[in-house]
Design an enzyme around this catalytic site. Structure first.
Site, mmCIF file in Angstrom:
data_model
loop_
_atom_site.group_PDB
_atom_site.id
_atom_site.type_symbol
_atom_site.label_atom_id
_atom_site.label_comp_id
_atom_site.label_asym_id
_atom_site.label_seq_id
_atom_site.Cartn_x
_atom_site.Cartn_y
_atom_site.Cartn_z
ATOM 1 N N SER A 187 -14.627 104.001 49.687
ATOM 2 C CA SER A 187 -14.590 103.716 51.120
ATOM 3 C C SER A 187 -15.349 102.431 51.410
ATOM 4 O O SER A 187 -16.253 102.035 50.656
ATOM 5 C CB SER A 187 -15.237 104.861 51.908
ATOM 6 O OG SER A 187 -15.406 104.526 53.270
ATOM 7 N N TYR A 200 -22.101 111.003 53.616
ATOM 8 C CA TYR A 200 -20.799 110.550 53.124
ATOM 9 C C TYR A 200 -20.910 109.164 52.505
ATOM 10 O O TYR A 200 -20.379 108.916 51.405
ATOM 11 C CB TYR A 200 -19.810 110.545 54.293
ATOM 12 C CG TYR A 200 -18.427 110.018 53.967
ATOM 13 C CD1 TYR A 200 -17.476 110.834 53.374
ATOM 14 C CD2 TYR A 200 -18.066 108.709 54.282
ATOM 15 C CE1 TYR A 200 -16.202 110.364 53.095
ATOM 16 C CE2 TYR A 200 -16.797 108.228 54.012
ATOM 17 C CZ TYR A 200 -15.873 109.054 53.421
ATOM 18 O OH TYR A 200 -14.609 108.588 53.142
#
Length: 293
Positions: A187, A200
């Protein structure tokens, strides 16, 4: 035939998004507007004929887009997903089977070590081998300030995003021949972490280190390891993240001015799995709408 040039700023939905549901897991039927997974747009060119792929989180979002692309490129595909996502998985399988390829659903909670290992072994058996492993499943929730969330929630993020990929790689590598590849969905959060995605973002940065080290280790075995780093992509995970204040402008801070769609990532995963990327390993391919890693 001349292909029509498309302005990337207006190719897809460029307005804000409705208030999120806040419920997990995110489902396609609960996502408005519904994402484009390439159901009608992706056209294969037989670039993965005869390959056998396991895609975690393959029921919806990026995973479904990759599964559709792989099947239309000639690969047999197994998708893993939570049991609660079986409806989305069944819809994905219907699309995959329409290509004439083998398509297998493997439900289970991969935060459990034995389940993670079983998913890999079951994919290997069902497909008659395994040479593409896409570690795509992920979990995120918006967090309060001062890291005020439970250890149980922290564990869920770590086990989904880090433990499961480790368990699956550990199980898969002895089964994968030279020429195989591992692709991890990292990501933009790995390089530009958001405070509300503290845990995350931690896992996504760790995944980049995992890819780099594993590529170095597995090169001698002829196995390539790479990552794709998406930016803001409209998937069912997003409205389930509990982001009521962010959705009206989700993706509009990118240079292209909008959120991406899962279909726009499929080509990156096809490239990294194909012979076109035979000398690519240890790379992180950004698909971010122009945002920098």
């Amino acid at each position: 035939m001349t292909e029509t040039i498309v302005d990337p700023r207006t190719k897809y939905h460029s307005d804000g998004f409705p208030r999120d549901t806040g419920s997990q897991p995110g489902l396609v039927t609960e996502t408005t507007p519904q994402p484009d997974h390439g159901e009608d747009s992706y056209q294969g060119a037989r670039r993965l004929t005869g390959r056998r792929a396991l895609i975690t989180g393959g029921d919806s979002g990026i995973g479904r887009a990759v599964a559709i692309a792989y099947a239309r490129e000639g690969a047999d595909v197994a998708i893993s997903h939570l049991p609660a996502e079986q409806g989305d998985a069944d819809d994905t399988l219907e699309i995959l089977r329409a290509t004439g390829r083998t398509a297998v659903s493997l439900p289970g909670d991969i935060t459990d070590e034995a389940t993670s290992e079983k998913v890999v072994r079951d994919a290997f058996e069902a497909l008659g081998g395994l040479d593409i492993l896409v570690l795509n499943a992920g979990y995120q929730r918006s967090r309060n300030e001062q890291a005020a969330f439970s250890t149980a929630e922290f564990d869920r993020v770590m086990k989904t995003n880090l433990y499961a990929p480790f368990w699956m790689v550990r199980t898969a590598l002895p089964l994968m021949p030279p020429g195989s590849c591992v692709i991890v969905t990292s990501s933009i959060q790995s390089a530009s972490p958001s405070p509300e995605l503290l845990d995350y973002a931690m896992t996504k940065a760790a995944q980049v280190a995992f890819v780099t080290a594993l590529a170095d280790e597995q090169g001698a075995a002829g196995i390539r390891v790479n990552a794709v780093a998406p930016g803001p992509i409209w998937t069912p995970l997003i409205p389930a993240t509990d982001w009521p204040d962010k959705l009206p402008k989700f993706g509009q801070d990118t240079p292209l001015g909008r959120a991406g769609q899962p279909a726009e990532l499929a080509g990156a995963y096809v490239y990294l799995a194909s012979e076109d990327a035979s000398y690519v390993s240890g790379a992180v391919l950004a698909v971010t709408g122009g945002k920098h890693l």
